[in-house]
Every structure is written in structure tokens, then in C-alpha cells.
Design an enzyme around this catalytic site. Structure first.
Site, mmCIF file in Angstrom:
data_model
loop_
_atom_site.group_PDB
_atom_site.id
_atom_site.type_symbol
_atom_site.label_atom_id
_atom_site.label_comp_id
_atom_site.label_asym_id
_atom_site.label_seq_id
_atom_site.Cartn_x
_atom_site.Cartn_y
_atom_site.Cartn_z
ATOM 1 N N SER A 75 0.838 -1.200 0.000
ATOM 2 C CA SER A 75 0.000 0.000 0.000
ATOM 3 C C SER A 75 0.868 1.241 0.000
ATOM 4 O O SER A 75 2.091 1.176 0.076
ATOM 5 C CB SER A 75 -0.920 0.004 1.213
ATOM 6 O OG SER A 75 -0.153 0.209 2.377
ATOM 7 N N GLY A 76 0.185 2.378 -0.055
ATOM 8 C CA GLY A 76 0.892 3.648 -0.135
ATOM 9 C C GLY A 76 1.340 4.177 1.208
ATOM 10 O O GLY A 76 1.269 3.507 2.233
ATOM 11 N N LYS A 78 0.119 6.527 3.122
ATOM 12 C CA LYS A 78 -0.861 6.903 4.150
ATOM 13 C C LYS A 78 -1.185 5.745 5.084
ATOM 14 O O LYS A 78 -1.539 5.957 6.237
ATOM 15 C CB LYS A 78 -2.149 7.398 3.485
ATOM 16 C CG LYS A 78 -1.991 8.750 2.802
ATOM 17 C CD LYS A 78 -3.343 9.270 2.347
ATOM 18 C CE LYS A 78 -3.205 10.649 1.708
ATOM 19 N NZ LYS A 78 -4.507 11.179 1.299
ATOM 20 N N ALA A 79 -1.104 4.531 4.585
ATOM 21 C CA ALA A 79 -1.414 3.359 5.428
ATOM 22 C C ALA A 79 -0.440 2.257 5.073
ATOM 23 O O ALA A 79 -0.804 1.276 4.440
ATOM 24 C CB ALA A 79 -2.853 2.918 5.205
ATOM 25 N N PRO A 80 0.828 2.422 5.435
ATOM 26 C CA PRO A 80 1.846 1.471 4.978
ATOM 27 C C PRO A 80 1.641 0.068 5.537
ATOM 28 O O PRO A 80 1.594 -0.124 6.744
ATOM 29 C CB PRO A 80 3.159 2.091 5.465
ATOM 30 C CG PRO A 80 2.761 2.981 6.602
ATOM 31 C CD PRO A 80 1.387 3.465 6.303
ATOM 32 N N ASN A 81 1.488 -0.897 4.668
ATOM 33 C CA ASN A 81 1.427 -2.301 5.050
ATOM 34 C C ASN A 81 1.706 -3.133 3.816
ATOM 35 O O ASN A 81 1.617 -2.649 2.692
ATOM 36 C CB ASN A 81 0.069 -2.660 5.672
ATOM 37 C CG ASN A 81 -1.076 -2.278 4.780
ATOM 38 O OD1 ASN A 81 -1.280 -2.890 3.741
ATOM 39 N ND2 ASN A 81 -1.831 -1.251 5.154
ATOM 40 N N VAL A 83 1.103 -7.124 1.987
ATOM 41 C CA VAL A 83 0.374 -8.389 2.011
ATOM 42 C C VAL A 83 1.233 -9.455 1.328
ATOM 43 O O VAL A 83 1.718 -9.263 0.208
ATOM 44 C CB VAL A 83 -0.995 -8.279 1.308
ATOM 45 C CG1 VAL A 83 -1.712 -9.633 1.332
ATOM 46 C CG2 VAL A 83 -1.852 -7.212 1.975
ATOM 47 N N ASP A 191 -11.896 2.243 2.296
ATOM 48 C CA ASP A 191 -11.182 2.313 1.025
ATOM 49 C C ASP A 191 -11.627 1.226 0.049
ATOM 50 O O ASP A 191 -10.803 0.484 -0.499
ATOM 51 C CB ASP A 191 -9.671 2.215 1.282
ATOM 52 C CG ASP A 191 -8.865 2.927 0.202
ATOM 53 O OD1 ASP A 191 -9.486 3.589 -0.640
ATOM 54 O OD2 ASP A 191 -7.629 2.803 0.206
#
Length: 505
Positions: A75-76, A78-81, A83, A191
Site C-alpha cells: 500500500s501507499g 498513508k497506510a503502509p502495510n 500483504v 477504502d
């Protein structure tokens, strides 16, 4: 197949679900650390196992130490994670979402949020099956969806675009998923976009459960471009049930256009009655104008500026359900992907070393076991008379000995040649030689020949577990996974009989 005809040697084209033999209950929640329960058979639940807690070591092993090769999405800012995909010991594939250490500093808060989402079970969801709070680690575990995202199939397709009837199916399935979540008290979805819509092994669309959890304790909910963000979120930074409807409207636009069009631009086209211009040109006109008009109008209502003017979830389902024109056509056909064959289920009884090696298709381990076993299981399969000890017999045994040396030294092509000399004479029949040559064929990418040899070993010695084990591996290499699973179970049953006092124990 002659003497080896067997129900185990017939390929079947439909996957078989693993039955649930154990159901977890709430009382077990505190003690559950290792998810060993196979998938359930209730079609409404999507076959997901009960929610449980994983250890970090479980997930580290499943993802090959969180290898970059196992990353399926990132992810980007703003919400780093990240998978990852992974595989558990019971062969179940999983998706593991790994948060940054600062996203959820309070383990209790993270666990409560995860348990709330983990209670949900539906065939329209890629269900959450577990979580991990281990030191600073915060991870979620979900069912793995192997057939990629709606974004990939719509925006980045290689072979064919999604046909119109399939797009309508996607819209309905996601509406049904949202309706179920709302009914179960989880109306907020963070989202919602084309990357949150996943396809399972049968090509059926499912909604990712990850969007049901906040990306962090701060509730950052939208990592996409602000042009696609609900207006009320821009005003107050909060997600409401109506915000989810707005995001569903953007997904409908994606399905209509085959592109990620900003809602404001799409609404201008809709107001200008330019519906045909909005439609995906790759459909080449293969859609119903009446159905498209219904979806366009529904998208327009979902994208209303005022939240109270948007339809509710049951309205979405009621409007989309009548548009389903190919209910009997499997999703994988419409999506243009191969028919899925499930990996063989793990037998319900404990596996021996040979069983474990075969279930993992670990050819190196199988080789070591066959070398150590030598010819112990051949006793009694040949009754040779004194007259048969001829020069030809001595030459044949010499060929077998050379094959054994080559097999031990991992010169598998030479072993095939030597064992073939032994077999072709035909004076003496050895199930072990057939099993060894079967493995040599597997190591030389010849699974058909390997299967024939394993079947011949069964002919010589019908109750020999190794013959069935080798057939299991050969069938799996031939992508006949249902039959491979049957063979593995048959082999373990025969092995149990031997251990209770049968031949060769």
C-alpha cells in the site's frame, strides 16, 4: 490399465471440499494458537476455518521468512502495510497482511478489532481467519485468493477483458458482501476500490476482509486518490455507512468503463447522456444497453454528494440481482481462467516420513527414504527356481546393481537406463525397482512415465504403501490433485495396516 485399474487412477474434474472435523467455539479462543482446522463445508461461509490466533513463527514459516517473492501487494504512504501469500502446514494458502509497528501500538485494541472482523463468515468475503500479536508484530491472516484483483482484470489484463455478464456478477457479489457485513453489525468498509475485489480459485469475486478493519488505530481509511474519496470524508475525516455506498459507486464506474475515471468526470458524462462514451470500448458493444442504463443510474445515485440521497445496501442487491443473465455459467469460464483443481487435502491421520515427503512433493526426501529402505519390501515377490540362475539372470542382477549405485549417487538418467535393462528382461519383477525408476522419471520431468511405474509397483505388490505414495506424487505433478489426495489417503491407510502387523512392518 490392465491389472492396475483402480478408482484412484481416474481423473475427476470437479474440486472436492475438505469436510470440517472440528469446530472452534468461543471458549477455545484464549487457548487457540495453531490453526489446524480444515475448511468448513457450509456454502454460505465460503469454507473458511474458524478464526484463531497465529504465532509469529507460524506466519514466518508460511511466508518463507516474509520473502519478497511472496509479496502480493503493497500500500501507499498513508497506510503502509504489505500483504504476503503463504502456505500453512495443512497446505492451506493464506494471505498475510503485515502492519508497521506504529500502526497498532496497543495489542489489545488490535486483537479486539481483528476478532470483531473474524466473526464474519460468508462466501462473498475473502474471510479473515486469524491474527498475530507477537511483541511488536501486528498481522492479519485471511483466505488467499489466487486469481488476482478486479483492478488487474479490468485495467491490466493480458488475455481478455472481463465480459459484461461477469461484470454484473462482480457488482452483485460485492453488494451482497456489503449487505451481509452491515446485517452483522460491520457496516464500515475502508477504502473500497477495485483492488479490494478479489477472485478465488473458481473465479468467483469476493470482497477482501482487510477493508473491514481500519488500517491503523488512527482510522486512516483512504489511501487512494482524493478524487475518488467520499466528499464527507474530505470534510470531517470519518467513514460512515453512506461513504461505503459512494465508494461502491466508484467500483460500478470501473466496471462500466474499464478505466479508473474520477467520479466528477463520470457524472458529467452521465448528465450529458453520453452513456455509450462511458462504456468500456474493449467490450466492443457486447452488452445490453438496458442493463448498462440500470447500472449507470445506480452508480449515479451512489455518487450523490449528500449521503442521505444514496441508496442503501439492500437497494443495491435488489437492483443488481435481476440483471444476472448467466447464473449457470461458472465464473472461471467467464473470466477466461483454467478450471481449478484443489491441492490434495491433508489426510486426517498423522503422516509418516514418506507421507510427509510426498504431501510436500519433496523429491529429495523421497530419494533419501528409498535409499535407506533398500529392497526390504521386495521379500516374497519373486520365487526363483534353481534353473533360473543363468548367465542372463546374473547379467540382469548386475544391471540392477549398477542402477542402485547410480540411484544412490543421484545419477538418475543412468539409473533409468540400468533399471530399464533389469525390467525389460522380465525374469524377475521388483516393486522397489519400479518405485525407484518412478522417482527417477519425476526428477527428469516425466510424470506420465513415473505414474506408469508406480502403477506397475502396485500390480506387483497391491498392498504396498510406497506404490500409492509414488502415484500420489506423479498425479500431483500431472495436476490431478483430487486423485493425488485420494492416493495419499490410501497410502496412509495401508501404512497403518502394516504397522498393526501387516507385511513388511
Amino acid at each position: 490399465m490392465g491389472c492396475c485399474d483402480s478408482k484412484f487412477l481416474t481423473a475427476e474434474t470437479h474440486p472436492e471440499k475438505v469436510s470440517t472435523h472440528q469446530q472452534a467455539n468461543n471458549a477455545a479462543r484464549a487457548q487457540t494458537h495453531h490453526p489446524t482446522v480444515p475448511a468448513g463445508s457450509d456454502p454460505e461461509t465460503g469454507g473458511a476455518p474458524p478464526f484463531s490466533e497465529f504465532s509469529f513463527s507460524d506466519l514466518k514459516t508460511a511466508t518463507n521468512n516474509f520473502s519478497s517473492d511472496y509479496i502480493v501487494s503493497e500500500s501507499g504512504e498513508k497506510a503502509p502495510n504489505v500483504v504476503y501469500k503463504g502456505r500453512l502446514n495443512n497446505r492451506r494458502w493464506i494471505a498475510v497482511k503485515k502492519f508497521t509497528k506504529l500502526a497498532w501500538p496497543d495489542p489489545k485494541q488490535f486483537a479486539e478489532e481483528a476478532w470483531g472482523v473474524g466473526k464474519l463468515r460468508h462466501r462473498r468475503l475473502a474471510n479473515l481467519i486469524g491474527y498475530c500479536c507477537d511483541g511488536d508484530e501486528r498481522l492479519l491472516v485471511a483466505e488467499y485468493m489466487p486469481t488476482d484483483t478486479l483492478a488487474k482484470h479490468l485495467f491490466h489484463w493480458e488475455n481478455q477483458t472481463i465480459e459484461w455478464a461477469m461484470r454484473l456478477r462482480v457488482a452483485l457479489h460485492i453488494a451482497e458482501a456489503l449487505d451481509y457485513c452491515s446485517t452483522e453489525g460491520r457496516p464500515l468498509y475502508h477504502d473500497l476500490n477495485a483492488y479490494r475485489v478479489l477472485f478465488d480459485e473458481d473465479g468467483d469475486p469476493r470482497l477482501s476482509c482487510f477493508g473491514l478493519m481500519r488500517n491503523s488505530r488512527d482510522g486512516k481509511s483512504y489511501s487512494t486518490n482524493l478524487a475518488y474519496t467520499p466528499p464527507e470524508y474530505l470534510r470531517n475525516g470519518r467513514v460512515t455507512p453512506e461513504s461505503v455506498i459512494y465508494s461502491f459507486g466508484t467500483v460500478l464506474l470501473d466496471l462500466l468503463s474499464g478505466k479508473h475515471i474520477p467520479p466528477s468526470h463520470a457524472l458529467d458524462m452521465i448528465r450529458g447522456k453520453n452513456i455509450i462514451l462511458l462504456m468500456d470500448s474493449h467490450l466492443e458493444g457486447n452488452f445490453s444497453t438496458e442493463e448498462a442504463t440500470v447500472v449507470v443510474n445506480l452508480a449515479s445515485q451512489c455518487l450523490q454528494y449528500e449521503p442521505r440521497e444514496r441508496p442503501n445496501r439492500k437497494d443495491l442487491v435488489a437492483r443488481l440481482a435481476p440483471l444476472q443473465t448467466k447464473p449457470d455459467v461458472p465464473s472461471y469460464v467467464m473470466l477466461g481462467i483454467p478450471k481449478h483443481e484443489e491441492a490434495p487435502p491433508t489426510p486426517q491421520r498423522p503422516l509418516s516420513a514418506m507421507g510427509e515427503a510426498c504431501s510436500r512433493m519433496d523429491l529429495t526426501a523421497i530419494h533419501q527414504i528409498l535409499v535407506m529402505t533398500h529392497y526390504r519390501d521386495d521379500e516374497g515377490t519373486n520365487e526363483l527356481s534353481f534353473q533360473e540362475w543363468t548367465q542372463q539372470m546374473r547379467d540382469m542382477l548386475e544391471a540392477r546393481k549398477r542402477g542402485d549405485y547410480a540411484f544412490r549417487d543421484k545419477d538418475f538418467k543412468a539409473a533409468i537406463d540400468c533399471y530399464s535393462q533389469f525390467i525389460d528382461v522380465g525374469t524377475m519383477v521388483s516393486p522397489t525397482v519400479f518405485a525407484r525408476r518412478s522417482l527417477c522419471y519425476l526428477l527428469n520431468e516425466q510424470p506420465d512415465a513415473a505414474l506408469r511405474d508406480a502403477m506397475q509397483a502396485q500390480c506387483v505388490y497391491p498392498e504396498w504403501p510406497t506404490a500409492f505414495y509414488m502415484q500420489s506424487v506423479a498425479l500431483a505433478k500431472l495436476d490431478m490433485h483430487k486423485d493425488a489426495g485420494d492416493m495419499l489417503n490410501e497410502a496412509t491407510t495401508l501404512e497403518e495396516k502394516r504397522q498393526r502387523g501387516g507385511r513388511g512392518s
